[in-house]
Design a protein around this motif. Structure first.
Motif, PDB file in Angstrom:
ATOM      1  N   ILE A 191       0.895  -1.006   0.308  1.00 55.53           N
ATOM      2  CA  ILE A 191       0.144   0.015  -0.162  1.00 55.53           C
ATOM      3  C   ILE A 191       0.632   0.906  -0.196  1.00 55.53           C
ATOM      4  CG2 ILE A 191      -1.866   1.048   0.953  1.00 55.53           C
ATOM      5  CD1 ILE A 191      -2.594  -1.377   2.512  1.00 55.53           C
ATOM      6  N   HIS A 192       0.300   2.072  -1.193  1.00 55.29           N
ATOM      7  CA  HIS A 192       1.679   3.363  -0.814  1.00 55.29           C
ATOM      8  C   HIS A 192       1.219   4.239   0.414  1.00 55.29           C
ATOM      9  CE1 HIS A 192       3.787   2.410  -4.753  1.00 55.29           C
ATOM     10  NE2 HIS A 192       2.354   1.659  -4.408  1.00 55.29           N
ATOM     11  N   THR A 193       1.371   4.021   1.474  1.00 54.31           N
ATOM     12  CA  THR A 193       0.984   4.384   2.656  1.00 54.31           C
ATOM     13  C   THR A 193       2.016   5.246   3.449  1.00 54.31           C
ATOM     14  OG1 THR A 193      -1.196   5.125   4.048  1.00 54.31           O
ATOM     15  CG2 THR A 193      -0.426   3.138   3.937  1.00 54.31           C
ATOM     16  N   LYS A 325       5.503   4.185   1.932  1.00 58.45           N
ATOM     17  CA  LYS A 325       4.634   3.103   1.270  1.00 58.45           C
ATOM     18  C   LYS A 325       5.315   1.422   2.538  1.00 58.45           C
ATOM     19  CE  LYS A 325       6.360  -0.157  -1.895  1.00 58.45           C
ATOM     20  NZ  LYS A 325       7.466  -0.631  -3.634  1.00 58.45           N
ATOM     21  N   GLY A 365      -7.118   1.389   2.344  1.00 63.06           N
ATOM     22  CA  GLY A 365      -5.713   1.286   1.930  1.00 63.06           C
ATOM     23  C   GLY A 365      -6.123   2.534   0.789  1.00 63.06           C
ATOM     24  N   ASP A 366      -7.676   3.234   0.017  1.00 66.37           N
ATOM     25  CA  ASP A 366      -7.903   3.751  -0.686  1.00 66.37           C
ATOM     26  C   ASP A 366      -7.386   5.658   0.732  1.00 66.37           C
ATOM     27  OD1 ASP A 366      -8.020   5.054  -3.474  1.00 66.37           O
ATOM     28  OD2 ASP A 366     -10.491   5.672  -2.772  1.00 66.37           O
ATOM     29  N   SER A 369      -3.999   6.056   1.318  1.00 65.18           N
ATOM     30  CA  SER A 369      -2.906   6.295   0.163  1.00 65.18           C
ATOM     31  C   SER A 369      -3.146   7.561  -0.323  1.00 65.18           C
ATOM     32  CB  SER A 369      -3.037   5.362  -1.104  1.00 65.18           C
ATOM     33  OG  SER A 369      -2.678   4.316  -0.605  1.00 65.18           O
ATOM     34  N   THR A 372      -1.631  10.125   2.739  1.00 65.41           N
ATOM     35  CA  THR A 372      -0.135  10.391   2.571  1.00 65.41           C
ATOM     36  C   THR A 372       0.567  11.384   1.298  1.00 65.41           C
ATOM     37  OG1 THR A 372       0.355   7.838   3.207  1.00 65.41           O
ATOM     38  CG2 THR A 372       1.948   8.880   1.577  1.00 65.41           C
TER      39      THR A 372
END
Ligand code: FES
Ligand code: FE
Length: 453
Positions: A191-193, A325, A365-366, A369, A372
């Motif tokens: 996850i891009h967070t 990430k 997740g949405d 992200s 972030t």
């Protein structure tokens, strides 16, 4: 080192967005948090036999957990001491030795260098094999089946690190004889967070449940739980508690003894198991934990990056991969004493809700992200974000460990999580990290109350 004291204001709950995007702050986290704290590595059920191994991370350091011939556990950096290649590429397995793909050095389960190809021809038998043993992780210990490692030899013991959080953890880990086991494969998701956003979402953010997960709740909630409300306007504020102040560890709990299974399409089997075993749980945990906490919705967080929810039965660790990430690893967790049919239902439900394609995880997740990404823009990152809900409204009188706020919708736990983060980031070493012992367990079970102000 970045001075982070001004980046979080405990009095107002204001936080700088830099803590989610700044590379230098992230490097400091690797050293002062992941390099210092006890980190979850594996469950005992993943390495039951001598030679069993499991590959995982401590921060960005890759390590391999190995069951020894004497059944003890050792943990090594997963890197060859010759030219630094990754030693084992398998996620898990059983080995008699680890041999490196590059030039063939082979290491025993205990980390000793056993074989060097062409040792006499090219090293003239002069190599000191002792010097090239695998590098061990300094501290390894386990608690009710959970194996932890710590790089810092000056850290408190694992028992002290967990402190009174053990009183809550035991509800999930020690309610039944035989303890727990992880079910199924490791579910790995990128996850891009920032890792902290994922932790705070679960450690304290009951607020998003009815809104972010409104659709998922409607799709999964069983009619058997008509009393468990959905939607922020109707969340039962008095029916649960947020517990923090446990040195970064925290709990959310609904206190009804059954609603952990509220999101099962068919909870009949789980409810039968709870009612058949309630007396045993009370015998092992006492009345309050056995009746009010065992079977409730519990969100358990062990600082910095282990979280699990008995009932929903997911168990998760976050591995940071840079400030923006994470690799999120999830398993289903069950009590060993549960019947196989219920274990299968637990695994199925975990996949439905919090697996890689899970209904709830996709919502989170949405959002995480996007939070972030919105910490990066030059102008945007000058705008603070806030955790100020119910600030100053902790419980006044309780007989339970920790600082307790009423209900599961507040930002009480997030504030304590970030306070602990800040304390570690400011401290040069463990001697500068304050240890709290809020409301230690002095009262007898009968004297305890979950009443909060
Ligand atoms: Fe492993 Fe050379 S790098 S044997
Ligand atoms: Fe969520």
């Amino acid at each position: 080192m970045t001075n982070v004291s001004s980046l979080i204001d405990q009095k107002t709950g204001a936080q700088s967005r830099l803590i989610y995007s700044d590379q230098a702050i992230y490097e400091q986290e690797l050293e002062r948090i992941f390099g210092r704290c006890w980190l979850f590595l594996a469950h005992e059920s993943q390495v039951p036999n001598p030679g069993d191994f499991f590959r995982t991370y401590m921060g960005e350091d890759e390590v391999v957990v190995v069951r020894q011939d004497d059944r003890s556990i050792r943990v090594f950096l997963n890197t060859c001491t010759h030219r630094g290649n990754r030693l084992t590429r398998a996620d898990r397995g059983n080995a008699r030795a680890f041999s490196c793909n590059y030039h063939g050095w082979a290491f025993g389960l205990d980390g000793s260098l056993v074989t060097v190809p062409l040792e006499s021809e090219v090293y003239f038998n002069e190599i000191d094999k002792n010097q090239f043993r695998l590098v061990p992780v300094e501290r390894v210990d386990s608690y009710h089946g959970l194996i932890f490692g710590c790089f810092d030899k000056n850290a408190p013991s694992l028992g002290e690190y967990l402190g009174d959080m053990r009183w809550y953890l035991d509800v999930a880990l020690d309610a039944m004889p035989g303890g727990t086991e992880l079910l199924g494969a490791t579910q790995k998701v990128i996850i891009h967070t920032n890792w902290k956003l994922s932790v705070e979402n679960v450690c304290g953010d009951g607020y998003h449940l009815g809104w972010s997960h409104g659709g998922a709740l409607k799709a999964t909630q069983s009619g058997d739980f008509s009393g468990f409300t959905v939607g922020n306007s109707s969340v039962d504020l008095e029916g649960g508690m947020s517990v923090a102040g446990l040195n970064g560890n925290s709990v959310l709990a609904t206190l009804d003894g059954v609603s952990g299974y509220a999101f099962y399409p068919n909870p009949t089997l789980a409810l039968k198991y709870l009612s058949e075993n309630r007396a045993k749980a009370v015998e092992r945990l006492g009345k309050l934990r056995g009746e009010k906490l065992w079977g409730s919705q519990l969100n358990l967080t062990v600082f910095p990056s282990l979280q699990f929810l008995p009932g929903l039965n997911w168990f998760r660790v976050y591995h940071p991969k840079g400030p923006g990430k994470i690799e999120m690893w999830t398993w289903a967790i069950a009590e060993k004493a549960m019947p196989d049919e219920l274990k299968q239902q637990i695994l199925d439900n975990e996949l439905l809700t919090f697996g890689p394609a899970g209904l709830f995880d996709n919502d989170d997740g949405d959002n995480l992200s996007a939070c972030t990404v919105q910490s990066r823009g030059w102008r945007t990152r000058q705008m603070p974000v806030y955790t100020n809900m119910a600030l100053g409204r902790s419980g006044k009188r309780v007989g339970l460990p920790g600082d307790i706020a009423s209900g599961v919708v507040s930002e009480h736990n997030q504030r304590y999580f970030y306070r602990r983060w800040q304390e570690h980031m400011q401290a040069k070493d463990w001697s500068e990290v304050p240890q709290y012992n809020l409301n230690p367990l002095e009262a007898s079970d009968e004297q305890r109350t979950v009443q909060t102000a």
